[in-house]
Every structure is written in C-alpha cells, then in structure tokens.
Design a protein around this motif. Structure first.
Motif, PDB file in Angstrom:
ATOM      1  N   ASP A   1      32.865 -55.345 -28.955  1.00 24.50           N
ATOM      2  CA  ASP A   1      32.547 -54.254 -29.872  1.00 24.50           C
ATOM      3  C   ASP A   1      33.416 -53.062 -29.474  1.00 24.50           C
ATOM      4  OD1 ASP A   1      31.412 -52.060 -31.288  1.00 24.50           O
ATOM      5  OD2 ASP A   1      29.546 -53.201 -31.526  1.00 24.50           O
ATOM      6  N   VAL A   2      34.570 -52.946 -30.132  1.00 28.45           N
ATOM      7  CA  VAL A   2      35.559 -51.930 -29.772  1.00 28.45           C
ATOM      8  C   VAL A   2      34.999 -50.529 -29.932  1.00 28.45           C
ATOM      9  CG1 VAL A   2      37.822 -50.964 -30.345  1.00 28.45           C
ATOM     10  CG2 VAL A   2      37.489 -53.451 -30.337  1.00 28.45           C
ATOM     11  N   SER A   3      34.272 -50.294 -31.014  1.00 25.03           N
ATOM     12  CA  SER A   3      33.764 -48.937 -31.279  1.00 25.03           C
ATOM     13  C   SER A   3      32.772 -48.494 -30.213  1.00 25.03           C
ATOM     14  CB  SER A   3      33.116 -48.880 -32.669  1.00 25.03           C
ATOM     15  OG  SER A   3      32.003 -49.759 -32.747  1.00 25.03           O
ATOM     16  N   LYS A   4      31.900 -49.413 -29.767  1.00 23.52           N
ATOM     17  CA  LYS A   4      30.942 -49.066 -28.717  1.00 23.52           C
ATOM     18  C   LYS A   4      31.666 -48.779 -27.400  1.00 23.52           C
ATOM     19  CE  LYS A   4      26.724 -51.265 -30.428  1.00 23.52           C
ATOM     20  NZ  LYS A   4      25.667 -52.275 -30.160  1.00 23.52           N
ATOM     21  N   GLY A   5      32.709 -49.557 -27.126  1.00 24.81           N
ATOM     22  CA  GLY A   5      33.479 -49.326 -25.910  1.00 24.81           C
ATOM     23  C   GLY A   5      34.153 -47.971 -25.920  1.00 24.81           C
TER      24      GLY A   5
ATOM     25  N   GLY B   1      33.230 -45.348 -27.705  1.00 22.42           N
ATOM     26  CA  GLY B   1      32.183 -44.334 -27.625  1.00 22.42           C
ATOM     27  C   GLY B   1      31.669 -44.150 -26.210  1.00 22.42           C
ATOM     28  N   PHE B   2      31.561 -45.259 -25.452  1.00 23.44           N
ATOM     29  CA  PHE B   2      31.069 -45.187 -24.078  1.00 23.44           C
ATOM     30  C   PHE B   2      32.064 -44.446 -23.184  1.00 23.44           C
ATOM     31  CE2 PHE B   2      30.199 -46.986 -19.833  1.00 23.44           C
ATOM     32  CZ  PHE B   2      28.829 -46.756 -19.758  1.00 23.44           C
ATOM     33  N   ARG B   3      33.351 -44.734 -23.375  1.00 21.91           N
ATOM     34  CA  ARG B   3      34.374 -44.035 -22.585  1.00 21.91           C
ATOM     35  C   ARG B   3      34.328 -42.533 -22.851  1.00 21.91           C
ATOM     36  NH1 ARG B   3      37.500 -48.656 -23.994  1.00 21.91           N
ATOM     37  NH2 ARG B   3      38.531 -47.505 -25.684  1.00 21.91           N
ATOM     38  N   SER B   4      34.105 -42.185 -24.121  1.00 19.74           N
ATOM     39  CA  SER B   4      34.006 -40.765 -24.467  1.00 19.74           C
ATOM     40  C   SER B   4      32.743 -40.141 -23.882  1.00 19.74           C
ATOM     41  CB  SER B   4      34.004 -40.617 -25.993  1.00 19.74           C
ATOM     42  OG  SER B   4      33.836 -39.273 -26.366  1.00 19.74           O
ATOM     43  N   LYS B   5      31.637 -40.896 -23.919  1.00 20.49           N
ATOM     44  CA  LYS B   5      30.357 -40.398 -23.430  1.00 20.49           C
ATOM     45  C   LYS B   5      30.395 -40.085 -21.938  1.00 20.49           C
ATOM     46  CE  LYS B   5      25.497 -41.769 -22.981  1.00 20.49           C
ATOM     47  NZ  LYS B   5      24.494 -42.847 -23.248  1.00 20.49           N
ATOM     48  N   ILE B   6      31.033 -40.962 -21.162  1.00 18.49           N
ATOM     49  CA  ILE B   6      31.070 -40.740 -19.715  1.00 18.49           C
ATOM     50  C   ILE B   6      32.314 -39.939 -19.291  1.00 18.49           C
ATOM     51  CG2 ILE B   6      29.691 -42.790 -19.248  1.00 18.49           C
ATOM     52  CD1 ILE B   6      32.220 -44.248 -18.408  1.00 18.49           C
ATOM     53  N   LYS B   7      33.067 -39.495 -20.313  1.00 18.52           N
ATOM     54  CA  LYS B   7      34.194 -38.567 -20.119  1.00 18.52           C
ATOM     55  C   LYS B   7      35.313 -39.149 -19.251  1.00 18.52           C
ATOM     56  CE  LYS B   7      31.206 -34.550 -20.762  1.00 18.52           C
ATOM     57  NZ  LYS B   7      30.676 -33.281 -20.198  1.00 18.52           N
TER      58      LYS B   7
ATOM     59  N   LEU C   1      24.838 -52.647 -20.250  1.00 18.07           N
ATOM     60  CA  LEU C   1      25.865 -53.386 -19.525  1.00 18.07           C
ATOM     61  C   LEU C   1      26.873 -53.993 -20.489  1.00 18.07           C
ATOM     62  CD1 LEU C   1      26.539 -54.031 -16.602  1.00 18.07           C
ATOM     63  CD2 LEU C   1      25.180 -56.112 -16.793  1.00 18.07           C
ATOM     64  N   ALA C   2      26.396 -54.455 -21.639  1.00 19.94           N
ATOM     65  CA  ALA C   2      27.299 -55.018 -22.646  1.00 19.94           C
ATOM     66  C   ALA C   2      28.281 -53.954 -23.135  1.00 19.94           C
ATOM     67  CB  ALA C   2      26.494 -55.581 -23.816  1.00 19.94           C
ATOM     68  N   VAL C   3      27.800 -52.721 -23.313  1.00 16.03           N
ATOM     69  CA  VAL C   3      28.677 -51.628 -23.730  1.00 16.03           C
ATOM     70  C   VAL C   3      29.666 -51.295 -22.610  1.00 16.03           C
ATOM     71  CG1 VAL C   3      28.760 -49.211 -24.481  1.00 16.03           C
ATOM     72  CG2 VAL C   3      26.901 -50.710 -25.265  1.00 16.03           C
ATOM     73  N   PHE C   4      29.194 -51.346 -21.365  1.00 12.19           N
ATOM     74  CA  PHE C   4      30.051 -51.104 -20.196  1.00 12.19           C
ATOM     75  C   PHE C   4      31.244 -52.070 -20.195  1.00 12.19           C
ATOM     76  CE2 PHE C   4      30.924 -53.082 -16.053  1.00 12.19           C
ATOM     77  CZ  PHE C   4      31.458 -52.019 -15.337  1.00 12.19           C
ATOM     78  N   TYR C   5      30.969 -53.360 -20.413  1.00 11.27           N
ATOM     79  CA  TYR C   5      32.066 -54.336 -20.433  1.00 11.27           C
ATOM     80  C   TYR C   5      33.069 -54.010 -21.530  1.00 11.27           C
ATOM     81  CZ  TYR C   5      29.281 -57.379 -17.344  1.00 11.27           C
ATOM     82  OH  TYR C   5      28.565 -57.899 -16.298  1.00 11.27           O
ATOM     83  N   ASN C   6      32.579 -53.562 -22.675  1.00  8.06           N
ATOM     84  CA  ASN C   6      33.475 -53.226 -23.786  1.00  8.06           C
ATOM     85  C   ASN C   6      34.353 -52.022 -23.483  1.00  8.06           C
ATOM     86  OD1 ASN C   6      33.250 -54.846 -26.419  1.00  8.06           O
ATOM     87  ND2 ASN C   6      31.110 -54.689 -25.789  1.00  8.06           N
TER      88      ASN C   6
END
Length: 493
Positions: A276-280, A282-288, A363-368
């Motif tokens: 899930d590219v979009s979740k990945g 978004g997660f990178r942006s969220k954790i800055k 964790l699934a979002v973390f992998y993405n």
C-alpha cells in the motif's frame, strides 16, 4: 577420585567431539545454502510436482507447494489444541502467533476447536465464533501448562458424545508422557535443539574469548538437550517442521521415519500484510522522515542480544563514522521493544528512529514505509514471522545466513541479501544495498511478494494443516465415504 576425574574428562572429550561433528555437519548445508541462495533463479528452485497421485505422508517437500481446495471439506473435524499461552490478539511471539493465525482460520472454515491453554483474556475477544472453545487452566510456577489438569480436561471432553478427531500440540504444550499413545496427534516444532547449536557456536565466536569451547556451559547443555529430544520425539505420532531445514534434521539426525515428518512453512495474514504505497508515504510523513533520505532500512521485533542487535548496532555505528554520505542519506527505523531500542537512539535522531512496539495493522504500514527489511537474528530456529510479513508487503530482505532462512525464505538473490554473522560481512551487505538503490530493491520486493503469495500466506498454511489433520484423523469409515485425504491429486491448469 581418579575414576571421577577420568569420567569428567571423558565427558568433556565427548562434548568436544560432538561440537566438532555438529559444526562439520553444518558445513555442507551452509555451503549448499550459500550457492542455492545466490546462484539460482526462482524458476530453477520451484518444486516440481509429480503428474500422478502423491502419498502426502511421504511427500518430502513443504506442503505449501501443493494446491488444496479453498472450499471447506465435506468432513469437519473436532480438533484439540494444546498451547502454553493463547496470546492477546496484537501481542504474540512466533509460536503463539502461529497458533492464533492457524486455529482461527480453521475455526472460520467450520472445524470445532477446543483450546487447552493457560489463563487468557482472549476468549472474550471472539464471542461470536461458536465453534471456538477454551479450556483454561492455571500455569505452573515455571509458567508451563499443568499437565495433570489439561489432561483431565481433555479426557472429559474426549468422552463426550463426539471424541476428538485430531490433536495438535504447539511444541511440548502436551508433553510426550501424555502423547505416546495418541496416533491422531501432530506436534509443530518452531525450533529444535540441534538447530540451536549453530546459534551457540555463533555466540561463542562473537564472545571472542580464549576459553576452551568445551568448557562452555551453553554448548554442553545444548548437546544434552539434543540427545534428550532424540529420545522423546518418537513419542509424538506426527511431526510438523516449520522450515525445510528442520524437516531434514528431524529425518536425518533425530531419525524419525519420513512418513511421520511433514514440512508446513509458516504463513501470515495476507489481508493485513500487503503493499500500500499511499499508507507507506503517509507513515513516512507522519513520523517526519526527511525527504533527503534516499534509503530507509527497517528493523522490527524483540530488540535483544540473541536477535543480533549488538552486531547490527556495531555495523551501523562503524558505517556512520566512516562514511558521511551514507550517514546523511540513510535512515533506520526500528519497531519493537527491548534493551537495544534505547541504544539505537544513541546513534543519532537523524540516523535512527525508534517507534516502540507496533500492533499488526501498524506494523503492516511500517513495512510499506521502508525500502528493505533487516532481520539480524542469531537464532537458528523456526521461520521468523517478520520476514514473511515483509515479503507479503513487497519488501526485499536482509537476513543472517542461517539454514532455515536460506533454505526456505531467501532462496535466491532476487529476494534479498544474506550475510555471515560478523560485523564485516554485515557492513558489506549494507553498502551493497545502498549501492543497488531503490529501483533494484523494488524489483526484488516484487519478486519476493510473488513467491510469498505462493508459499507464506495464512490461507496456504491453514489449508495444508487442514489436509494433514484430515489425513491423520484415522476415521476409516469416513475415508470410505469420502476422499482418501492422504492421497493428493495434482491440479494443473
């Protein structure tokens, strides 16, 4: 006194010989793992299935390679499961996660599950699954199942109108003293003592001492454990190995007849772990995570010594000190808890980011969000779920060159990278990954997911166990009415 000393030195000499032989016996396998893992494509490593009927009890490869029907079988089973701990839905070790994933899937396919386990609040989480029954007992002071209590619970339920068709124990949840007369029983091994000898040797080498290896308490105790296991393992009717390597050891070293050893690789929930590219993003942006970082390395799991984190820490520390370009362009994000979590933070917030423990969905979002997943484990046991989760999410792997990993997971260079457990070798791999870059890593990730969907899904695992349970349930009248579940008819397009 002289006689006692002679016996003592004789024992020490025997230990030296056994350690030496164990190390030697690992060499051909490591040699094979290296070349198999780095010189063949997936097409060449695919298992060929015979055209004619196959006796499943003698099938030498992992059952995950076979294709079983997705429709529930004509015959539904009453299954007894013994597991030391039935876990919280979101926090579980490998063995508990396996029990949770497998038996929830079997219950949802219509089988009647009776779970004999220690105190757990988990039954309250699934009140709507009417065919999932819990038999709760207090653990012993050592934390194990109380064998007398669970055996009484089992016998009472087994003497009801319908007895159990099959019994499954995760490791020694049901001890061998109770299992020896149960022909319809299968035990799943998530690690055996012989495998762990390799881990012990690695640990001794990393200690970098001049002590006599034969004086190592860990090594001598492990050898005793191997002999103990060889003696009592035959008391279980059927054995399920969770890796190809473990299956081979059970047949060759533990001398269990091949028709009683079955390889079923672990599987993880493919509905949760998927790209899930979009979740990945978004997660990178969220954790800055800074956009300037051209490579994101990911670590997850228990952050403890035997999972290889001291080795990983030292390799990263050396690379960050000696290569400023790597330091400026690479970031490591770490999910999990343990003493090494705080130490990673000491490498600098611009280089390492600690996230703490994550639930499955997180964790699934973390992998993405990562480019490559690293598992630096030094434990040569079982089949680590984090590797499988990363594969299904479409990520390539970096992992220690252990037989279970190179024999079942990273079987070719198209899926990722393996290394001998030394700081120097790990650094070489990290530099290689950096040099390859995201485009090549994405190619490897796509290849890894393609193979993962064929072998490492919860659906594949549950279908294989279901077929094994149907096969060994031993109801001859039912076998006459329906299919012989021990015979597999290949399905070809």
């Amino acid at each position: 006194m002289a006689k006692d000393q002679t016996l003592f030195f004789s024992f020490r000499s025997s230990c030296r010989v056994l350690v030496f032989l164990s190390a030697l016996s690992s060499i051909p396998l490591l040699y094979w793992s290296y070349f198999f893992g780095h010189g063949y494509s997936y097409i060449q490593t695919t298992v060929n299935i015979e055209n004619g009927p196959i006796n499943l009890l003698k099938f030498p490869k992992a059952w995950n390679h076979l294709v079983f029907s997705s429709a529930p079988p004509q015959r539904l089973l009453k299954i007894a499961l013994f597991v030391k701990k039935w876990p919280d839905e979101h926090h579980a070790g490998g063995l508990e996660r396996h029990a949770l994933t497998l038996h929830l899937a079997l219950a949802k396919r219509g089988h009647e599950l009776h779970i004999f386990t220690a105190n757990s609040s988990f039954p309250l989480l699934y009140p709507t699954i009417s065919n999932l029954h819990f038999h709760i007992s207090r653990p012993t002071t050592a934390g194990y199942l109380d064998q007398a209590v669970i055996w009484k619970q089992f016998q009472e339920e087994n003497m009801t109108k319908r007895g159990f068709d099959v019994i499954h124990t995760e490791s020694v949840g049901l001890r061998y003293t109770r299992s020896k007369n149960l022909n319809n029983l299968a035990v799943s091994w998530h690690g055996i003592a012989y495998e762990t000898i390799h881990s012990d040797i690695i640990q001794e080498l990393l200690r970098n001492t001049t002590e006599d290896p034969a004086s190592s308490h860990a090594l001598t105790e492990r050898l005793k454990k191997v002999i103990e296991e060889v003696k009592f393992f035959p008391n279980y009717a059927h054995h399920v190995a969770t890796s190809d390597h473990a299956g081979d050891v059970l047949k060759r070293i533990y001398m269990i007849p091949e028709e009683r050893v079955h390889v079923i690789l672990n599987g993880v929930n493919e509905d949760i772990f998927k790209p899930d590219v979009s979740k990945g993003t978004g997660f990178r942006s969220k954790i800055k995570i800074p956009e300037s970082k051209s490579l994101i390395l990911g670590l997850a799991g228990r952050l403890v010594k035997d999972k290889g984190h001291p080795l990983m820490f030292e390799a990263l520390q050396q690379i960050f000190m000696e290569n400023s370009t790597f330091r400026d362009n690479v970031i490591v994000i770490v999910a999990g808890n343990g003493p090494w979590g705080a130490r990673y933070k000491g490498l600098g917030s611009n280089n390492v980011m600690g996230l703490g423990p994550l639930e499955q969905d997180q964790l699934a979002v973390f992998y993405n969000a990562i480019d490559v997943f690293i598992n630096p484990t030094l434990r040569a046991q079982g089949l680590d779920h984090t590797l499988l989760e990363a594969i299904l999410t479409g990520k390539p792997l970096i992992a220690t060159k252990l037989a279970s990993i190179t024999g079942s997971i990273i079987v070719s260079k198209e899926m990722g990278y393996t290394y001998a457990p030394t700081v120097g070798e790990l650094k070489k791999v990290l530099y290689k990954v950096w040099e390859d870059g995201r485009e090549i890593l994405e190619q490897k990730g796509r290849f890894a997911r393609e193979r993962g969907l064929k072998l490492f899904t919860a659906t594949k695992m549950a279908a294989a166990y279901e077929r094994l349970f149907l096969c060994i349930s031993g109801d001859e009248k039912q076998a006459e009415k329906h299919d012989n579940y021990c015979i597999y008819q290949p399905q070809f397009n």
